[in-house]
Design a protein around this motif. Structure first.
Motif, mmCIF file in Angstrom:
data_model
loop_
_atom_site.group_PDB
_atom_site.id
_atom_site.type_symbol
_atom_site.label_atom_id
_atom_site.label_comp_id
_atom_site.label_asym_id
_atom_site.label_seq_id
_atom_site.Cartn_x
_atom_site.Cartn_y
_atom_site.Cartn_z
ATOM 1 N N LYS A 225 80.795 55.060 43.499
ATOM 2 C CA LYS A 225 79.533 54.358 43.304
ATOM 3 C C LYS A 225 78.456 54.902 44.241
ATOM 4 O O LYS A 225 77.287 55.011 43.860
ATOM 5 C CB LYS A 225 79.721 52.867 43.541
ATOM 6 N N GLY B 153 76.818 57.758 42.831
ATOM 7 C CA GLY B 153 75.952 57.535 41.677
ATOM 8 C C GLY B 153 76.668 57.148 40.402
ATOM 9 O O GLY B 153 76.048 57.103 39.339
ATOM 10 N N PHE B 154 77.973 56.874 40.469
ATOM 11 C CA PHE B 154 78.661 56.368 39.280
ATOM 12 C C PHE B 154 78.156 54.968 38.987
ATOM 13 O O PHE B 154 78.077 54.132 39.889
ATOM 14 C CB PHE B 154 80.172 56.321 39.513
ATOM 15 N N THR B 155 77.830 54.706 37.719
ATOM 16 C CA THR B 155 77.389 53.367 37.356
ATOM 17 C C THR B 155 78.619 52.470 37.198
ATOM 18 O O THR B 155 79.733 52.972 37.019
ATOM 19 C CB THR B 155 76.618 53.384 36.030
ATOM 20 N N PRO B 156 78.436 51.138 37.243
ATOM 21 C CA PRO B 156 79.593 50.240 37.055
ATOM 22 C C PRO B 156 80.323 50.516 35.749
ATOM 23 O O PRO B 156 81.550 50.521 35.704
ATOM 24 C CB PRO B 156 78.948 48.852 37.058
ATOM 25 N N GLN C 26 80.516 53.303 34.147
ATOM 26 C CA GLN C 26 81.267 54.552 34.264
ATOM 27 C C GLN C 26 82.581 54.331 35.008
ATOM 28 O O GLN C 26 83.618 54.890 34.647
ATOM 29 C CB GLN C 26 80.429 55.617 34.979
#
Lengths: 234, 797
Positions: free
Chosen positions: B299, B302-305, B307
């Protein structure tokens, strides 16, 4: 007039019933600055960094980074903000142990949709610049602390972020490795990279930053601009 | 590869145990679902399709020609409420033919065909043509019988075209030639001829009978058919109807073999499905719990929830897809021998697993896996990045402290007490481990119970309580040997009985005569076992009523009671060599011989009707402590000259269905137990990874490898015991539900000896087996923990 990179206005944050971690903090960081946030343990340094990174939200006040109101972003928007605006360096590196060095470094570019070949080329350049290209195919577990932090720096720079945040970047390193990282940050700032470093290491603050903000009990105790980094290492 | 792909690939590759566990449990669930689904389809579809296409008869009824005329039957058929169509009246007769094959054919064989050239009694119905509004006959070979000397036999009979059937008991010994073969959807006759030919086959002593075939507006249930039957009898007269057969009884009879598997596979399919859900949920939840730091990093990068959630779901779906493919292959392969049996039952060919069963089973299981993974991974998406990064893993502090303090006072070595309290520190993981052990113990308990029950079925069916059996020796068959020879007809049975009675070790004995009869209202012959002497000790398990006590009494197996539409207390008519013998049903016995269609009675029943039967073999119980071998030697010396041999009593043989069920149960159980062991292993492994630093501290303080192993094993002791207890209970209940269901599918009611197979000792042993599942799953990680170097463990974050 220069548009600020970071604007924090009257930010406050309190956890549970304890004393405020941050209490009415306001500050501005302009592009190209290298700011050290100093303070003893529990002074609110990491909380401030988390607010700037969009990892946490203030109870009151605002946080604007590169023109974006970070404190109002949703989780998804926050993730997109991080991948486009920030590079982060952690005390304990936070590399993914099951990915190789190159895979770790390339990951932010993959998230941003950078073409594979370009991402690989950029990662190769970064690893070479940072002197760890010979470890490109290795797993992080096989590297020394200094080398791991260099990988973390490479990963943080992968998407050419306007802002680099570092949380105690030398905290887990021996002296030599620590100086190595300090030099690296100074060199980056000399190239125009905006950097915010959270540390309790005064030597680190003086070595690679142009401004020092001291927090005590969640408040700004001092804000001193030195102009240039005191001792460029290379 | 995308960022998500990179993360999923590394997650699948690094979590090999979880990956294997998910794949195996999915394989298990898909295999069982395909087997169960295919058998459900196979056991219903062929009959129902044929019944619809050929307008099968909901009720085939037999009427006494002396009580009602054909004209009266025709006239009454239109006046019955609820009847939507009728066919008949057709003249019918039960007669014994002598078969002569065409010159080109091999002689007929088989154990129940009697002496060469003769067959059992057959029901012949007179029909002018095969078509009709009810029971449209499908001509499978040759042509329809149009001449008085022609006959069409049922498609499942062995006689080829050109065979001649001679009816020696009928005046003039008419001979009819087989000119065709036909299939009746509801098996309304063994053969068909012209009405005049059937009338010619009727003996002077026997009145002509008529067959009427009915279709009802409502006939979905036994009650519907019974109501229709009552309406018919009230219109025609109750005394006129001598028997009837419901289409439901025919369907049950034809689907019996395959129906045996369905509840059994259903139970295993259910366990497999639940286990898949449990394992996938457990694995993903554990991965989230122990992967908080990883989630935090993702996260922060930059991983979205969504993703993150998708990453964990795909991580579960990759092995699930592999497991599904394996399950489809295994299910289709295993279905082959079972569907072969189904083909034989329906005289069909080319039965395969329906494509939609494969698709539905695969898609269904994958949806369940995805939904389970989604629910478990949701937490990963919601996990606050700052918490994950700051803490490094999900917080556990404060849990189980009370238990820990309590355990510290236990008078056991400290490593054991440290291990014993571990489940209290991670209650969710402990519950998952309990569930894994419980499922394994359920599988073991159910399989052992099923196997024991099937053994009891075999024992109850074998009726082999006798210590010694004395039976005719097989005579050599050669050019000089008489057809149908052997000592059966000519032996001096009085002498054999005298030899048995003369032996001082003889405690009791009875003889068995075997013959065949037809039962009024039913087509085809049924076997009869007629006893001389008290056979109640012979291993016949009663379900209701009592054993026969004299002439005129019979006990019937459940399928025969159902097929004849009778109950204990009713009187039915047996037709034997042209003589009608009324008998009273005094009991319901558990027996599966000849599909549960054997009549048990006293030999005096036939003697009193002027048709005595000849004993075939003798069953002897010896006095306590008698030497069976010595007895056999002594008796053999005297009965051998009479053409008899003495043998040990048991002749238990495993049927193909029982063997298949046992093999399937063993295989599915092995798979379930393996998954259960892997489930435990997964939980213990995650737990050890979580606290590897804690283990390092223990080691640094002087904990020996053996003590480390003891600590880990102790940590599964409590979940193991609780899971085993729950599993044994669940297995017990499952067995109590499934066994009667299996019996129902086979048209049988099971005696207590078959359903009540768990003794206290066995239950304790099964509980121990459940605990062994827990130990087996925890030993490998315990060894790993013991081998981990202290410095490495202490360095681990």
């Amino acid at each position: 007039m220069t548009v600020p990179m970071i604007t924090v206005r009257a930010a406050a944050r309190q956890y549970d019933e304890g004393p405020p971690a941050l209490d009415d903090v306001s500050l501005t960081v302009v592009p190209g600055e290298a700011v050290a946030i100093l303070g003893p343990s529990g002074s609110g340094k990491s909380t401030l960094l988390n607010l700037i990174a969009g990892l946490d939200r203030p109870d009151s006040g605002t946080v604007t980074v590169n023109g974006v109101r970070v404190d109002t972003l949703s989780e998804t928007a926050s993730a997109r903000y991080r991948r486009g605006t920030l590079g982060m360096i952690f005390q304990f590196f936070n590399l993914l142990d099951d990915l190789t060095v190159t895979e770790n470094v390339v990951l932010p570019a993959q998230l941003a949709g950078m073409p594979r070949r370009e991402a690989r080329r950029r990662a190769g350049e970064l690893l070479e610049t940072l002197g760890i290209d010979r470890h490109a195919g290795a797993y992080p577990g096989r590297l020394s602390g200094g080398e791991r932090q260099r990988v973390a720096v490479a990963r943080a720079l992968m998407n050419r972020p306007p802002l680099l945040l570092a949380d105690e970047p030398t905290g887990a390193l021996d002296t030599a490795s620590g100086e190595d990282v300090i030099g690296l940050l100074a060199a980056l700032n000399a190239d125009g990279q905006t950097i915010v470093v959270v540390t309790h290491d005064v030597r680190l603050a003086r070595s690679c930053t142009t401004r020092t903000i001291e927090l005590v009990d969640g408040r700004v105790a001092s804000d001193v601009t030195t102009g240039v980094a005191a001792e460029p290492i290379r | 590869m995308s960022a998500l792909g990179t993360v999923v690939r590394s997650g699948v590759g690094q979590r090999r145990v979880q990956t294997v566990v998910i794949a195996l449990s999915t394989t298990m669930a898909v295999t069982a679902t395909i087997l169960g689904g295919s058998l459900l389809v196979a056991s219903d579809d062929p009959f129902d399709d044929a019944f619809t296409r050929y307008h099968g008869a909901h009720l085939s009824a037999q009427f006494d020609g002396s009580a009602v005329s054909a004209a009266e039957l025709s006239a009454s058929s239109g006046a019955v409420d609820g009847v939507s169509a009728t066919a008949g009246p057709f003249p019918m007769v039960s007669v014994v033919p002598t078969v002569e094959l065409p010159a080109s054919e091999e002689p007929l064989g088989g154990p129940n065909t009697g002496p060469p050239g003769t067959t059992s009694p057959i029901t012949v119905v007179g029909r002018g043509d095969p078509d009709g509004e009810v029971d449209d006959l499908a001509l499978t070979e040759g042509e329809w019988a149009t001449e008085p000397d022609e006959i069409v036999v049922a498609a499942d009979r062995p006689e080829p075209l050109g065979t001649t059937l001679t009816f020696a008991d009928v005046p003039g010994s008419p001979t009819l030639t087989v000119v065709g073969k036909a299939r009746s959807a509801t098996r309304t006759a063994d053969a068909w001829a012209t009405p005049s030919a059937v009338e010619a086959l009727t003996t002077p002593e026997a009145d002509l009978a008529y067959q009427m075939l009915y279709r009802f507006a409502d006939a979905d249930t036994a009650a519907d058919v019974a109501a229709g039957r009552d309406a018919v009898t009230s219109a025609v007269g109750a005394e006129a109807m001598t028997g009837s057969q419901s289409w439901l009884a025919v369907r049950e009879d034809l689907t019996r073999e395959t129906a045996l598997f369905v509840p059994f596979l259903g139970a295993f399919g259910l366990i497999g499905l639940l286990m898949s859900v449990l394992i996938v949920g457990n694995v993903i939840a554990s991965a989230v719990g122990s992967g908080a730091r990883r989630i935090g990093i993702l996260k922060a990068l930059g991983f979205t929830p969504s993703q993150v959630v998708r990453g964990y779901v795909v991580q579960a779906l990759v092995p699930a897809v592999v497991g599904t493919v394996l399950g489809v292959v295994a299910g289709n392969l295993l279905a082959v021998p079972i569907l072969d049996q189904t083909e034989t039952a329906y005289a069909a060919s080319g039965l395969t697993v329906a494509w939609w069963v494969n698709v539905a089973a695969s898609a269904g299981i994958l949806v369940v896996v995805a939904a389970t993974a989604l629910a478990a991974a949701w937490r990963a998406g919601r996990l606050r990045t700052v918490d994950a990064l700051a803490v490094g893993r999900t917080p556990t502090a404060g849990r189980g402290l009370g238990a820990s303090r309590l355990a510290a006072r236990l008078p056991v070595p400290r490593p054991l007490s440290l291990g014993l309290v571990r489940p209290f520190a991670r209650p969710a993981r402990a519950v998952a481990m309990v569930a894994s052990v419980a499922f394994g113990a359920t599988a073991i308990t159910f399989t052992v119970g099923l196997s024991s029950s099937l053994s009891e079925v075999l024992a109850a069916t074998a009726n082999d309580s006798a210590d010694v059996r004395i039976q005719p020796m097989m005579m050599p068959q050669g050019p000089g040997a008489e057809s149908g020879g052997g000592p059966r007809e000519t032996a001096d049975h009085g002498a054999v009985a005298a030899v048995i009675e003369d032996q001082p070790e003889t405690a009791a004995y009875y003889s068995t005569a075997r013959t065949e009869v037809t039962v009024s209202g039913m087509t085809g012959a049924v076997a009869v076992e007629a006893f001389t002497g008290d056979a109640s000790w012979g291993g016949y398990e009663m379900i209701s009523g009592r054993w026969i006590e004299g002439a005129g009494e019979v006990v019937l197996p459940t399928p025969l009671l159902a097929a004849s539409g009778s109950a204990v207390g009713d009187t039915i008519t047996l037709n034997h060599e042209g003589v009608a013998i009324p008998v009273r049903i005094v009991g319901e016995v558990f027996d599966t011989t000849d599909g549960g269609k054997t009549v048990f009675t006293d030999a005096a029943t036939f003697a009193d009707a002027g048709r005595p039967v000849t004993p075939f073999d003798y069953h002897v119980a010896l006095t306590g402590g008698a030497d069976v071998g010595a007895y056999i030697d002594a008796v053999t010396a005297e009965v051998e000259p009479l053409g008899f041999a003495a043998l040990p009593g048991s002749e238990e043989q495993e049927s193909s269905v029982t063997a298949t069920l046992n093999a399937l149960a063993a295989m599915l159980s092995l798979l379930l137990v393996t998954v259960a062991v892997l489930g435990v292993l997964n939980g213990v492994l995650l737990d050890i990874r979580d606290r590897v630093r804690e283990l390092g501290i223990h080691k640094a303080l002087g904990m020996a490898p053996r003590q480390t192993i003891a600590l880990v094993l102790a940590s599964v002791a409590l979940p193991g015991v609780v899971g085993a207890a729950i599993g044994v209970l669940l297995g017990y209940v499952l067995h109590a539900v499934v066994m009667p269901a299996i019996g129902d599918s086979a048209g049988l009611r099971l005696p207590q000896v078959v359903t009540d197979v768990y003794g206290p000792g066995l239950l304790v042993l099964l509980g121990v087996a459940g605990v062994l599942v827990a130990i087996a799953g925890s030993l490998p990680p315990a060894g790993w923990a013991a081998r981990t170097r202290t410095a490495t463990a202490l360095r681990t974050e």
